[in-house]
Write a protein that holds these residues in place. Structure first.
Motif, PDB file in Angstrom:
ATOM      1  N   GLN A 163      52.948  59.241  53.458  1.00 28.68           N
ATOM      2  CA  GLN A 163      53.452  57.872  53.435  1.00 28.68           C
ATOM      3  C   GLN A 163      54.282  57.578  52.181  1.00 28.68           C
ATOM      4  OE1 GLN A 163      50.314  54.983  54.257  1.00 28.68           O
ATOM      5  NE2 GLN A 163      49.298  56.422  55.644  1.00 28.68           N
ATOM      6  N   ARG A 164      54.640  58.617  51.453  1.00 27.81           N
ATOM      7  CA  ARG A 164      55.469  58.400  50.268  1.00 27.81           C
ATOM      8  C   ARG A 164      56.835  57.829  50.669  1.00 27.81           C
ATOM      9  NH1 ARG A 164      56.023  64.237  47.969  1.00 27.81           N
ATOM     10  NH2 ARG A 164      55.919  64.606  50.215  1.00 27.81           N
ATOM     11  N   PRO A 165      57.313  56.792  49.981  1.00 27.63           N
ATOM     12  CA  PRO A 165      58.661  56.312  50.267  1.00 27.63           C
ATOM     13  C   PRO A 165      59.699  57.276  49.716  1.00 27.63           C
ATOM     14  CG  PRO A 165      57.765  55.146  48.386  1.00 27.63           C
ATOM     15  CD  PRO A 165      56.641  56.009  48.916  1.00 27.63           C
ATOM     16  N   LEU A 206      61.599  53.033  43.294  1.00 25.52           N
ATOM     17  CA  LEU A 206      61.281  53.344  41.899  1.00 25.52           C
ATOM     18  C   LEU A 206      61.732  52.192  40.997  1.00 25.52           C
ATOM     19  CD1 LEU A 206      62.346  57.111  41.804  1.00 25.52           C
ATOM     20  CD2 LEU A 206      60.000  56.225  41.562  1.00 25.52           C
ATOM     21  N   PRO A 207      61.209  50.999  41.237  1.00 18.18           N
ATOM     22  CA  PRO A 207      61.626  49.853  40.422  1.00 18.18           C
ATOM     23  C   PRO A 207      61.040  49.951  39.014  1.00 18.18           C
ATOM     24  CG  PRO A 207      59.812  49.214  41.812  1.00 18.18           C
ATOM     25  CD  PRO A 207      60.182  50.622  42.224  1.00 18.18           C
ATOM     26  N   VAL A 208      61.738  49.363  38.052  1.00 17.41           N
ATOM     27  CA  VAL A 208      61.204  49.293  36.701  1.00 17.41           C
ATOM     28  C   VAL A 208      59.866  48.553  36.738  1.00 17.41           C
ATOM     29  CG1 VAL A 208      61.565  48.300  34.407  1.00 17.41           C
ATOM     30  CG2 VAL A 208      63.457  49.432  35.595  1.00 17.41           C
ATOM     31  N   GLY A 209      58.869  49.127  36.099  1.00 18.10           N
ATOM     32  CA  GLY A 209      57.529  48.550  36.089  1.00 18.10           C
ATOM     33  C   GLY A 209      56.571  49.208  37.050  1.00 18.10           C
ATOM     34  N   LEU A 210      57.070  50.043  37.992  1.00 15.27           N
ATOM     35  CA  LEU A 210      56.181  50.703  38.949  1.00 15.27           C
ATOM     36  C   LEU A 210      55.200  51.611  38.209  1.00 15.27           C
ATOM     37  CD1 LEU A 210      55.457  51.496  41.925  1.00 15.27           C
ATOM     38  CD2 LEU A 210      57.070  53.407  41.637  1.00 15.27           C
ATOM     39  N   GLU A 211      53.905  51.446  38.500  1.00 23.91           N
ATOM     40  CA  GLU A 211      52.854  52.280  37.909  1.00 23.91           C
ATOM     41  C   GLU A 211      52.401  53.292  38.950  1.00 23.91           C
ATOM     42  OE1 GLU A 211      50.354  49.058  36.953  1.00 23.91           O
ATOM     43  OE2 GLU A 211      51.453  48.534  35.121  1.00 23.91           O
ATOM     44  N   MET A 212      52.360  54.562  38.546  1.00 22.66           N
ATOM     45  CA  MET A 212      52.114  55.651  39.478  1.00 22.66           C
ATOM     46  C   MET A 212      50.688  56.170  39.355  1.00 22.66           C
ATOM     47  SD  MET A 212      55.646  57.789  39.171  1.00 22.66           S
ATOM     48  CE  MET A 212      57.206  57.054  39.698  1.00 22.66           C
ATOM     49  N   GLY A 213      50.159  56.667  40.472  1.00 19.50           N
ATOM     50  CA  GLY A 213      48.812  57.213  40.498  1.00 19.50           C
ATOM     51  C   GLY A 213      48.823  58.719  40.599  1.00 19.50           C
ATOM     52  N   TYR A 214      47.747  59.323  40.073  1.00 16.53           N
ATOM     53  CA  TYR A 214      47.600  60.776  40.123  1.00 16.53           C
ATOM     54  C   TYR A 214      46.112  61.091  40.008  1.00 16.53           C
ATOM     55  CZ  TYR A 214      48.740  65.696  39.383  1.00 16.53           C
ATOM     56  OH  TYR A 214      48.853  67.065  39.518  1.00 16.53           O
ATOM     57  N   PRO A 215      45.614  62.109  40.734  1.00  7.80           N
ATOM     58  CA  PRO A 215      44.175  62.398  40.702  1.00  7.80           C
ATOM     59  C   PRO A 215      43.711  62.851  39.320  1.00  7.80           C
ATOM     60  CG  PRO A 215      45.253  63.488  42.565  1.00  7.80           C
ATOM     61  CD  PRO A 215      46.337  62.966  41.694  1.00  7.80           C
ATOM     62  N   ASN A 273      54.358  60.573  44.178  1.00  3.32           N
ATOM     63  CA  ASN A 273      54.428  59.133  44.431  1.00  3.32           C
ATOM     64  C   ASN A 273      55.656  58.730  45.231  1.00  3.32           C
ATOM     65  OD1 ASN A 273      52.297  57.225  42.773  1.00  3.32           O
ATOM     66  ND2 ASN A 273      52.469  59.286  41.926  1.00  3.32           N
ATOM     67  N   VAL A 274      56.706  59.554  45.218  1.00  3.19           N
ATOM     68  CA  VAL A 274      57.876  59.305  46.064  1.00  3.19           C
ATOM     69  C   VAL A 274      58.336  60.634  46.659  1.00  3.19           C
ATOM     70  CG1 VAL A 274      58.718  57.249  44.852  1.00  3.19           C
ATOM     71  CG2 VAL A 274      59.457  59.526  44.086  1.00  3.19           C
ATOM     72  N   GLU A 275      59.022  60.548  47.785  1.00  2.79           N
ATOM     73  CA  GLU A 275      59.548  61.750  48.439  1.00  2.79           C
ATOM     74  C   GLU A 275      60.910  62.073  47.842  1.00  2.79           C
ATOM     75  OE1 GLU A 275      60.876  63.353  52.872  1.00  2.79           O
ATOM     76  OE2 GLU A 275      59.796  61.450  52.658  1.00  2.79           O
ATOM     77  N   LEU A 276      61.028  63.285  47.302  1.00  7.04           N
ATOM     78  CA  LEU A 276      62.244  63.699  46.614  1.00  7.04           C
ATOM     79  C   LEU A 276      62.944  64.808  47.373  1.00  7.04           C
ATOM     80  CD1 LEU A 276      60.503  63.915  43.148  1.00  7.04           C
ATOM     81  CD2 LEU A 276      62.394  62.350  43.618  1.00  7.04           C
ATOM     82  N   ALA A 326      51.819  57.167  34.597  1.00  2.00           N
ATOM     83  CA  ALA A 326      53.260  56.996  34.398  1.00  2.00           C
ATOM     84  C   ALA A 326      53.693  55.615  34.872  1.00  2.00           C
ATOM     85  CB  ALA A 326      54.042  58.063  35.154  1.00  2.00           C
ATOM     86  N   ARG A 327      54.742  55.109  34.203  1.00  2.00           N
ATOM     87  CA  ARG A 327      55.364  53.843  34.580  1.00  2.00           C
ATOM     88  C   ARG A 327      56.880  54.038  34.542  1.00  2.00           C
ATOM     89  NH1 ARG A 327      54.080  50.912  30.443  1.00  2.00           N
ATOM     90  NH2 ARG A 327      52.282  49.760  31.252  1.00  2.00           N
ATOM     91  N   VAL A 328      57.580  53.519  35.526  1.00  2.00           N
ATOM     92  CA  VAL A 328      59.048  53.568  35.520  1.00  2.00           C
ATOM     93  C   VAL A 328      59.563  52.571  34.486  1.00  2.00           C
ATOM     94  CG1 VAL A 328      61.152  53.195  36.865  1.00  2.00           C
ATOM     95  CG2 VAL A 328      59.145  54.245  37.949  1.00  2.00           C
ATOM     96  N   THR A 329      60.384  53.059  33.547  1.00  2.00           N
ATOM     97  CA  THR A 329      60.965  52.181  32.528  1.00  2.00           C
ATOM     98  C   THR A 329      62.466  51.999  32.694  1.00  2.00           C
ATOM     99  OG1 THR A 329      61.266  54.026  30.981  1.00  2.00           O
ATOM    100  CG2 THR A 329      59.182  52.785  30.843  1.00  2.00           C
ATOM    101  N   ASP A 330      63.092  52.844  33.523  1.00  2.00           N
ATOM    102  CA  ASP A 330      64.530  52.696  33.766  1.00  2.00           C
ATOM    103  C   ASP A 330      64.878  53.437  35.046  1.00  2.00           C
ATOM    104  OD1 ASP A 330      67.032  51.693  33.229  1.00  2.00           O
ATOM    105  OD2 ASP A 330      67.544  53.168  31.684  1.00  2.00           O
ATOM    106  N   ASN A 331      65.887  52.927  35.752  1.00  2.00           N
ATOM    107  CA  ASN A 331      66.379  53.567  36.968  1.00  2.00           C
ATOM    108  C   ASN A 331      67.839  53.176  37.095  1.00  2.00           C
ATOM    109  OD1 ASN A 331      66.928  54.575  39.511  1.00  2.00           O
ATOM    110  ND2 ASN A 331      65.060  53.788  40.450  1.00  2.00           N
ATOM    111  N   VAL A 332      68.737  54.141  36.831  1.00  2.00           N
ATOM    112  CA  VAL A 332      70.152  53.823  36.737  1.00  2.00           C
ATOM    113  C   VAL A 332      70.985  54.847  37.500  1.00  2.00           C
ATOM    114  CG1 VAL A 332      69.884  52.705  34.488  1.00  2.00           C
ATOM    115  CG2 VAL A 332      70.446  55.150  34.598  1.00  2.00           C
TER     116      VAL A 332
END
Length: 267
Positions: A131-133, A140-149, A194-197, A223-229
Motif C-alpha cells: 500500500q505504499r504510495p 513526500l510532503p515536508v513534515g512527513l514522519e516515516m516508520g521503520y521496524p 515508506n514510498v514506492e520508488l 526520519a522526517r522529510v525536510t525538503d522536496n524540490v
C-alpha cells in the motif's frame, strides 16, 4: 606547536551490495539506460569506504562523538578500484574518493562533531508494503514522519556488513561495535519502505555521532522529510534522520536522494 598533518590513503575493490535491491539503478541493464556503464555501488557503501579514514585516525573518539559529511559526484562501479584520500590534522579531515581516474565523492570528517542542535523525529507509521504510495511531491510532503521496524543489532550482522564494505573488522571489535554506515544504510531502507520508488540515487549524507552502539542493543530508525524540490529536472528529497540505540540518540543527520531522476520523468 601545531600538530603534525595527517595523510591517509587507501584503495579498496568496490562491491555492489545491491544487485538484488528493489532500486534497479544498481542493476546493470537499468543503469545503462541512464547512461551509466553498469549498476551503481550504493552511496551508503561509498560513504563506508570514506568513513574508514576518520575511524582509522580517531577510533572510538570519533565513533562516540564525531561527524562526517559526504557528497557523491560520479558513480562507483562494481569491481573497480576505489581510492580514498584523507588530509588534515588531529581535529578534521578532508576526504575524497576517486575511481577510474575521476573524482567520485568529496567530504569532510571531524573528530568531535560541531556543537549544534540535533533533530530526532518521532516514530512514524510505516504503511503496508503493498500500500505504499508512489514517491512524489504529494506523497513526500515536508513534515512527513516515516516508520521503520525496531531491530536488534548483532555482531554477526555487523561483521557481514563490514565484509561487504571492505572494512577492517578489528576497528569495530569484529562487529561488536556498530559501523555508522550500517545505520546510515537504514536511511535508504526507511525511504524505500515508506514510498514506492523507481530507480533512484543517493547523493549526499551528513551525520553526527553521539554514542557507541553495541551488539544486543535495540536500533530505532526515524526520519522526517525536510525538503522536496525539483532541480534540473530531478525530484530531490531531503530527510532528517536519527538512529537511537536502546532509546538513546546514537546518530543524527541529513540524507539526500534523487527519488525520481530526470530520465525517468522524461520517459
Amino acid at each position: 606547536m601545531p600538530a603534525d598533518p595527517i595523510t591517509l590513503d587507501r584503495t579498496v575493490r568496490a562491491f555492489n551490495t545491491a544487485t538484488d535491491s528493489e532500486n534497479r539503478i544498481h542493476d546493470d541493464a537499468t543503469a545503462s539506460r541512464f547512461g551509466f556503464t553498469g549498476g551503481l555501488v550504493p552511496g551508503v557503501d561509498v560513504f563506508a569506504y570514506m568513513q574508514h579514514a576518520p575511524m582509522k585516525c580517531w577510533g572510538r573518539d570519533w565513533l562516540a562523538g564525531g561527524a562526517m559529511q559526504a557528497r557523491f559526484l560520479r558513480p562507483v562501479y562494481d569491481g573497480d578500484a576505489a581510492s580514498v584520500s584523507a588530509e588534515g590534522d588531529e581535529d578534521s579531515l578532508r576526504l575524497s574518493l576517486s575511481s577510474l581516474g575521476a573524482l567520485c565523492a568529496v567530504g569532510e570528517a571531524h573528530r568531535l562533531a560541531p556543537a549544534r542542535a540535533f533533530d530526532i523525529p518521532p516514530r512514524g507509521v510505516q504503511p503496508p508494503q503493498d500500500q505504499r504510495p508512489k514517491a512524489s511531491m504529494a506523497s513526500l510532503p515536508v513534515g512527513l514522519e516515516m516508520g521503520y521496524p525496531l531491530e536488534t543489532y548483532t555482531a554477526e550482522e555487523g561483521r557481514e556488513h563490514l565484509d561487504m564494505v571492505r572494512e577492517d573488522a578489528a576497528l569495530f571489535e569484529n562487529g561488536a561495535l556498530c559501523n555508522p554506515a550500517y545505520l546510515l544504510r537504514r536511511a535508504n531502507y526507511i525511504l524505500a519502505t515508506n514510498v514506492e520508488l523507481g530507480p533512484w540515487i543517493h547523493t549526499e549524507s551528513d551525520i553526527a555521532l553521539h554514542r557507541l552502539v553495541r551488539a544486543g542493543e535495540e536500533i530505532d530508525i526515524r526520519a522526517r522529510v525536510t525538503d522536496n524540490v525539483e532541480h534540473k529536472g530531478h525530484l530531490i528529497v531531503t530527510l532528517a534522520i536519527a538512529a537511537l540505540a536502546d532509546g538513546e540518540p546514537a546518530m543524527t543527520g541529513r540524507h539526500v536522494a534523487i527519488y525520481e531522476p530526470r530520465q525517468v520523468r522524461e520517459g
